[in-house]
Enzyme design. Structure first.
Site, PDB file in Angstrom:
ATOM      1  N   SER A 222     -10.712   5.876   2.232  1.00 48.27           N
ATOM      2  CA  SER A 222      -9.880   5.890   3.434  1.00 48.27           C
ATOM      3  C   SER A 222     -10.396   6.955   4.383  1.00 48.27           C
ATOM      4  CB  SER A 222      -8.415   6.177   3.066  1.00 48.27           C
ATOM      5  OG  SER A 222      -7.608   6.288   4.233  1.00 48.27           O
TER       6      SER A 222
ATOM      7  N   PRO B  60      -1.920   0.184  13.485  1.00 43.50           N
ATOM      8  CA  PRO B  60      -2.327  -0.728  14.563  1.00 43.50           C
ATOM      9  C   PRO B  60      -1.384  -0.694  15.757  1.00 43.50           C
ATOM     10  CG  PRO B  60      -1.334  -1.954  12.766  1.00 43.50           C
ATOM     11  CD  PRO B  60      -1.511  -0.548  12.273  1.00 43.50           C
TER      12      PRO B  60
ATOM     13  N   ARG C 196      10.914   6.427  15.281  1.00 42.82           N
ATOM     14  CA  ARG C 196      10.099   7.251  14.387  1.00 42.82           C
ATOM     15  C   ARG C 196       9.745   8.580  15.041  1.00 42.82           C
ATOM     16  NH1 ARG C 196       5.116   4.811  11.014  1.00 42.82           N
ATOM     17  NH2 ARG C 196       6.920   3.748  10.142  1.00 42.82           N
TER      18      ARG C 196
ATOM     19  N   ASP D 238       0.830  -1.203   0.000  1.00 40.58           N
ATOM     20  CA  ASP D 238       0.000   0.000   0.000  1.00 40.58           C
ATOM     21  C   ASP D 238       0.859   1.246   0.000  1.00 40.58           C
ATOM     22  OD1 ASP D 238      -2.769   1.330   0.601  1.00 40.58           O
ATOM     23  OD2 ASP D 238      -1.386   2.197   2.068  1.00 40.58           O
TER      24      ASP D 238
ATOM     25  N   ALA E 273      -0.132   2.209  16.789  1.00 38.12           N
ATOM     26  CA  ALA E 273      -0.217   3.597  17.270  1.00 38.12           C
ATOM     27  C   ALA E 273       1.110   4.324  17.090  1.00 38.12           C
ATOM     28  CB  ALA E 273      -0.659   3.628  18.731  1.00 38.12           C
TER      29      ALA E 273
ATOM     30  N   TRP F 248      -4.896   0.915   9.487  1.00 37.69           N
ATOM     31  CA  TRP F 248      -3.550   1.448   9.546  1.00 37.69           C
ATOM     32  C   TRP F 248      -3.240   1.915  10.966  1.00 37.69           C
ATOM     33  CZ3 TRP F 248      -2.881   6.842  10.395  1.00 37.69           C
ATOM     34  CH2 TRP F 248      -4.036   7.622  10.234  1.00 37.69           C
TER      35      TRP F 248
ATOM     36  N   TYR G 151       2.580  10.248  -0.306  1.00 34.72           N
ATOM     37  CA  TYR G 151       3.733   9.861   0.493  1.00 34.72           C
ATOM     38  C   TYR G 151       5.038  10.362  -0.122  1.00 34.72           C
ATOM     39  CZ  TYR G 151       0.348   6.656   2.637  1.00 34.72           C
ATOM     40  OH  TYR G 151      -0.746   6.117   3.264  1.00 34.72           O
TER      41      TYR G 151
ATOM     42  N   LYS H 255       8.596   0.885  22.982  1.00 29.75           N
ATOM     43  CA  LYS H 255       9.865   1.615  22.806  1.00 29.75           C
ATOM     44  C   LYS H 255       9.836   2.999  23.453  1.00 29.75           C
ATOM     45  CE  LYS H 255       9.614   1.622  18.291  1.00 29.75           C
ATOM     46  NZ  LYS H 255       9.937   1.821  16.852  1.00 29.75           N
TER      47      LYS H 255
END
Length: 338
Positions: A152, A207, A228, A49, A209, A205, A54, A216
């Protein structure tokens, strides 16, 4: 890997879908992205996907190059249109016939394909009639540029309306890509029931969070620099906008760790298995910055959570779960600007 049909359609996808939002073209270089895609293919993931949004189109380009040489019939490639507003183009970021007709050609060029399997309307566009959007999508299917259409983050009533219009035009709207996790449950009250009634499957999307459900990020501690949330290229903004780094949220997630450990699971596996076990969910869309993350995520498809564990998870997270169905109407605004 396990596989599932999307809603009531005949399309079969891998239950873990490899998605490249934020990662390809933003947080990882192309060689790392190619390594993650190869790990996904080797683990049995068939479904990929992306979106024209993006990394300003680079996400599609990098994914296309990473999949080059793979037998096309073995892949399910999904992309999206909408939300990408260019300052010099007043029609961009919309779901108008003009923008959709132009955007599908751009996506196919960047992906290096002559068609995608699923073309999705990226967030509901209240400024464009649903009839216009769906008719433009139907033309793309009839032209052979897409096999199926989806949406979406659309509200329940608009999903139902779009399905009805699409069927009248001889095409099937089969999927809604929605944010869904043990922390974000806004689709449960309205979107999930309406989708199931219309035969629409959820491709969920975030999942994990944004990584908050991996363990982490710790309450009272700085975010890891290599995470991230510690990255400047989109990741911190993406996670922060949903409040997933709030101290109360992180404390509640930390309380899940003993439950996961007792079940012999990592936090990530618990979170992924939770969404995959929900009726109406066809697959979970997940990204990765390292191949090992892909492999760990895939292990969750074989996990079935016991009822008592599910009750304990609900009890621990109850104070921090967000479930207001009004949040489905895109709290981020009408379009993302570059």
């Amino acid at each position: 890997m396990k596989y599932a049909q999307v809603g009531d359609s005949g399309l079969v996808v891998s239950r873990i879908i490899y998605g490249n939002a934020i990662t390809h073209g933003d947080q990882v270089d192309e060689s790392a992205a190619a390594g993650c895609v190869r790990a996904a293919l080797d683990s049995g993931i068939t479904t990929f996907d992306t979106a024209d949004l993006y990394a300003g189109g680079r996400g599609e380009e990098i994914l296309g190059r990473a999949l080059a040489g793979v037998r096309r019939e073995e892949l399910v490639v999904c992309t999206k249109v909408g939300r990408w507003a260019r300052p010099t183009d007043t029609n961009s970021g919309r779901l108008s016939r003009k923008h959709i007709a132009e955007s599908i050609d751009g996506s196919l060029r960047r992906l290096g394909l002559d068609h995608v399997d699923l073309y999705q309307a990226h967030r509901y566009d209240a400024a464009t009639p649903v009839e216009e959007t769906v008719a433009a999508f139907a033309d793309i299917v009839h032209a052979g540029k897409a096999h199926y259409i989806g949406v979406s983050e659309w509200p329940a009533a608009k999903i139902t309306e779009a399905v009805r219009i699409a069927r009248g035009l001889g095409v099937e709207l089969i999927a809604n890509q929605s944010q869904y996790s043990v922390l974000w449950r806004v689709i449960e009250a309205e979107v999930l029931p309406a989708s199931r009634a219309s035969g629409v499957g959820q491709l969920v999307w975030m999942p994990l969070a944004g990584g908050a459900l991996t363990g982490k990020y710790r309450p009272g501690r700085s975010v890891p620099a290599d995470s991230r949330a510690g990255a400047t290229a989109g990741g911190a903004k993406s996670i922060g906008r949903w409040n997933y780094l709030d101290e109360k949220v992180l404390a509640a997630v930390a309380d899940l760790e003993p439950l996961a450990a007792e079940a012999g699971l990592t936090l990530s596996q618990l979170a992924i298995a939770w969404v995959l076990g929900k009726p109406g969910v066809s697959a979970a869309v997940m990204g990765a910055s390292r191949p090992q993350q892909v492999l760990e995520n895939v292990e969750a498809v074989d996990i079935t959570l016991e009822d008592e564990l599910l009750r304990c998870v609900d009890a621990v997270l109850a104070p921090v779960v967000r479930s207001d169905p009004a949040l489905t109407l895109d709290p981020l605004g009408p379009a993302a600007s570059l």
